[in-house]
Design a protein around this motif. Structure first.
Motif, short mmCIF file in Angstrom:
data_model
loop_
_atom_site.label_atom_id
_atom_site.label_comp_id
_atom_site.label_asym_id
_atom_site.label_seq_id
_atom_site.Cartn_x
_atom_site.Cartn_y
_atom_site.Cartn_z
N GLY A 93 0.79 -1.22 0.00
CA GLY A 93 0.00 0.00 0.00
C GLY A 93 0.82 1.27 0.00
O GLY A 93 0.30 2.36 0.23
N LYS A 94 2.12 1.16 -0.31
CA LYS A 94 2.97 2.36 -0.38
C LYS A 94 2.64 3.18 -1.62
O LYS A 94 2.80 4.40 -1.65
CB LYS A 94 4.45 1.96 -0.39
N ILE A 95 2.19 2.48 -2.67
CA ILE A 95 1.77 3.13 -3.90
C ILE A 95 0.54 2.40 -4.40
O ILE A 95 0.44 1.18 -4.31
CB ILE A 95 2.91 3.13 -4.95
N ASP A 96 -0.44 3.16 -4.89
CA ASP A 96 -1.72 2.59 -5.30
C ASP A 96 -1.64 2.07 -6.73
O ASP A 96 -1.54 2.84 -7.69
CB ASP A 96 -2.81 3.67 -5.19
N ARG A 97 -1.66 0.75 -6.88
CA ARG A 97 -1.55 0.13 -8.19
C ARG A 97 -2.67 0.56 -9.13
O ARG A 97 -2.48 0.65 -10.35
CB ARG A 97 -1.55 -1.39 -8.03
N ARG A 98 -3.85 0.85 -8.58
CA ARG A 98 -5.00 1.22 -9.41
C ARG A 98 -4.76 2.53 -10.16
O ARG A 98 -5.40 2.80 -11.18
CB ARG A 98 -6.25 1.34 -8.55
N LYS A 99 -3.84 3.35 -9.66
CA LYS A 99 -3.56 4.64 -10.29
C LYS A 99 -2.34 4.59 -11.22
O LYS A 99 -1.93 5.62 -11.75
CB LYS A 99 -3.36 5.70 -9.22
N LEU A 100 -1.79 3.40 -11.38
CA LEU A 100 -0.68 3.22 -12.31
C LEU A 100 -1.22 2.80 -13.68
O LEU A 100 -2.37 2.39 -13.79
CB LEU A 100 0.31 2.20 -11.76
N LEU A 101 -0.39 2.90 -14.70
CA LEU A 101 -0.88 2.77 -16.08
C LEU A 101 -0.53 1.42 -16.70
O LEU A 101 0.18 0.60 -16.12
CB LEU A 101 -0.33 3.91 -16.92
N ASP A 102 -1.04 1.23 -17.93
CA ASP A 102 -0.82 -0.02 -18.66
C ASP A 102 -0.40 0.27 -20.10
O ASP A 102 -0.89 -0.31 -21.05
CB ASP A 102 -2.08 -0.88 -18.63
N ILE A 103 0.56 1.19 -20.26
CA ILE A 103 1.05 1.56 -21.59
C ILE A 103 1.96 0.45 -22.10
O ILE A 103 2.76 -0.13 -21.37
CB ILE A 103 1.80 2.90 -21.54
N GLN A 104 1.87 0.19 -23.40
CA GLN A 104 2.66 -0.87 -24.00
C GLN A 104 2.98 -0.50 -25.44
O GLN A 104 2.17 0.12 -26.14
CB GLN A 104 1.90 -2.20 -23.97
N GLY A 105 4.16 -0.88 -25.90
CA GLY A 105 4.51 -0.72 -27.31
C GLY A 105 5.22 0.59 -27.61
O GLY A 105 5.53 1.39 -26.74
N ARG A 106 5.44 0.81 -28.91
CA ARG A 106 6.26 1.93 -29.36
C ARG A 106 5.47 3.19 -29.68
O ARG A 106 6.05 4.25 -29.92
CB ARG A 106 7.06 1.50 -30.59
N SER A 107 4.16 3.10 -29.70
CA SER A 107 3.36 4.30 -29.94
C SER A 107 3.54 5.29 -28.80
O SER A 107 3.64 4.90 -27.64
CB SER A 107 1.88 3.92 -30.06
N ARG A 108 3.57 6.57 -29.14
CA ARG A 108 3.75 7.61 -28.11
C ARG A 108 2.45 8.37 -27.83
O ARG A 108 2.45 9.37 -27.14
CB ARG A 108 4.82 8.61 -28.58
N LYS A 109 1.35 7.87 -28.37
CA LYS A 109 0.10 8.61 -28.28
C LYS A 109 -0.31 8.89 -26.84
O LYS A 109 -0.64 10.04 -26.48
CB LYS A 109 -1.02 7.84 -28.99
N ARG A 110 -0.29 7.87 -25.99
CA ARG A 110 -0.73 8.09 -24.61
C ARG A 110 0.24 8.99 -23.85
O ARG A 110 -0.19 9.79 -23.01
CB ARG A 110 -0.89 6.75 -23.89
#
Length: 325
Positions: free
Chosen positions: A154-171
């Motif tokens: 609970g030191k950092i909230d996993r629900r607020k972390l992201l799921d970016i993947q790949g070489r696209s820079r859009k997000r």
């Protein structure tokens, strides 16, 4: 007690976004950037100044050179040992985490963004070999990776972390707009080990030199480099600035050569050479000077506090081309 994270900062957008995501959770962030003769912390310093991230710069040259000669996971396209380099950086960041009583280390790595060093298996290997696997968080791709100890605790909230993947820079571009980030370094570049010309010189240095000094690495960055034989290499300045750098990096055991009566390069023979090689080095110095091509010219040769002279014709261009590294 307030939670604290150690952030690896490259100066690129991804590492700054990772910091913003972590800081949104009220977590204190301490940045760390690493320096060697092959890459600097300049981009990280600039980015942290603009975004208010406290940054410590750590020189890892000695450890990096020890690894570079024989990296466990090999090189990339040139002399870039990306996986071993990331392992070293995460190890040093983990040590800083312990010394500052921080709770975790985090990076701006994105799953699948770089095929060699950011595939799922590579990320796992890097974290494991660093010795701090359970404490390493990748906020931009954490949703696609195994849960870490800071998340479980609970030191950092996993629900607020992201799921970016790949070489696209859009997000990342969308996040940059959200955090009002406009001035950041491009994602590629910055490491000399990825440069083909520099890598070729470095391979030559490893092949013919024992007990490398940092000065030897700095010399790779300037001038023309010519291999005369197994024991002798020379460096020829191409312009005034390079001549100045070569002279500043010269040492008493080196030989420094200049054409006495004509403008031209400073030629350095690191650690000196025998008489035959000195004649050739002097001829090469004269070739690249403004001296006439059909008469002998005096070359001044300095070693320590002594000076000697070689009266010589310019070396042959075709032969010199074959000696270029």
């Amino acid at each position: 007690m307030k939670v604290k994270g150690i952030a690896l900062i490259s100066g690129g957008l991804d590492s700054i976004l990772a910091v913003e995501i972590v800081r949104e959770q009220g977590i204190e962030v301490q940045g760390v950037a690493f320096e060697t003769p092959f890459f600097s912390a300049d981009r990280a310093l600039k980015a942290c100044k603009e975004t208010g991230i406290p940054l410590a710069v750590v020189d890892i040259t000695r450890e990096h050179l020890a690894m570079l000669g024989a990296p466990r996971y090999g090189y990339g396209r040139n002399m870039n040992p990306c996986i071993d380099c990331h392992i070293l950086m995460l190890k040093k960041a983990g040590e800083k985490m312990e010394s500052e009583n921080a709770d975790f280390v985090f990076t701006g790595e994105v799953l699948g963004q770089r095929p060699m060093s950011q595939g799922k298996q590579s990320l796992h290997v890097v974290a494991k070999r660093s010795g701090y696997q359970e404490y390493i968080v990748r906020p931009l791709s954490a949703g696609l990776l195994p849960e870490t100890k800071p998340e479980m605790d609970g030191k950092i909230d996993r629900r607020k972390l992201l799921d970016i993947q790949g070489r696209s820079r859009k997000r990342q571009m969308e996040l940059a707009d959200r955090y009002q980030l406009t001035n950041y370094a491009k994602p590629a570049g910055g490491c000399l080990l990825t440069d083909p010309g520099f890598a070729k010189r470095l391979r030559d240095l490893f092949a013919y030199t024992d007990g490398l000094e940092i000065r030897d690495i700095e010399l790779l960055k300037v001038g023309r480099h010519l291999r005369l034989n197994d024991k002798t290499k020379i460096i020829v300045g191409r312009k005034k600035m390079e001549n100045t750098i070569i002279e500043k990096l010269s040492q008493d055991q080196d030989i420094v050569i200049r054409a006495r009566d004509f403008p031209g390069p400073t030629v350095l023979v690191p650690y000196g050479c025998e008489k035959e090689e000195l004649q050739l080095a002097a001829g090469i110095c004269v070739l690249y000077s403004d001296a006439p091509g059909d008469v002998k010219t005096l070359a001044e040769c300095y070693r320590g506090g002594a000076v000697s002279y070689v009266d010589i014709l310019p070396a042959e261009k075709e032969m010199v081309r074959e000696l270029l590294i």
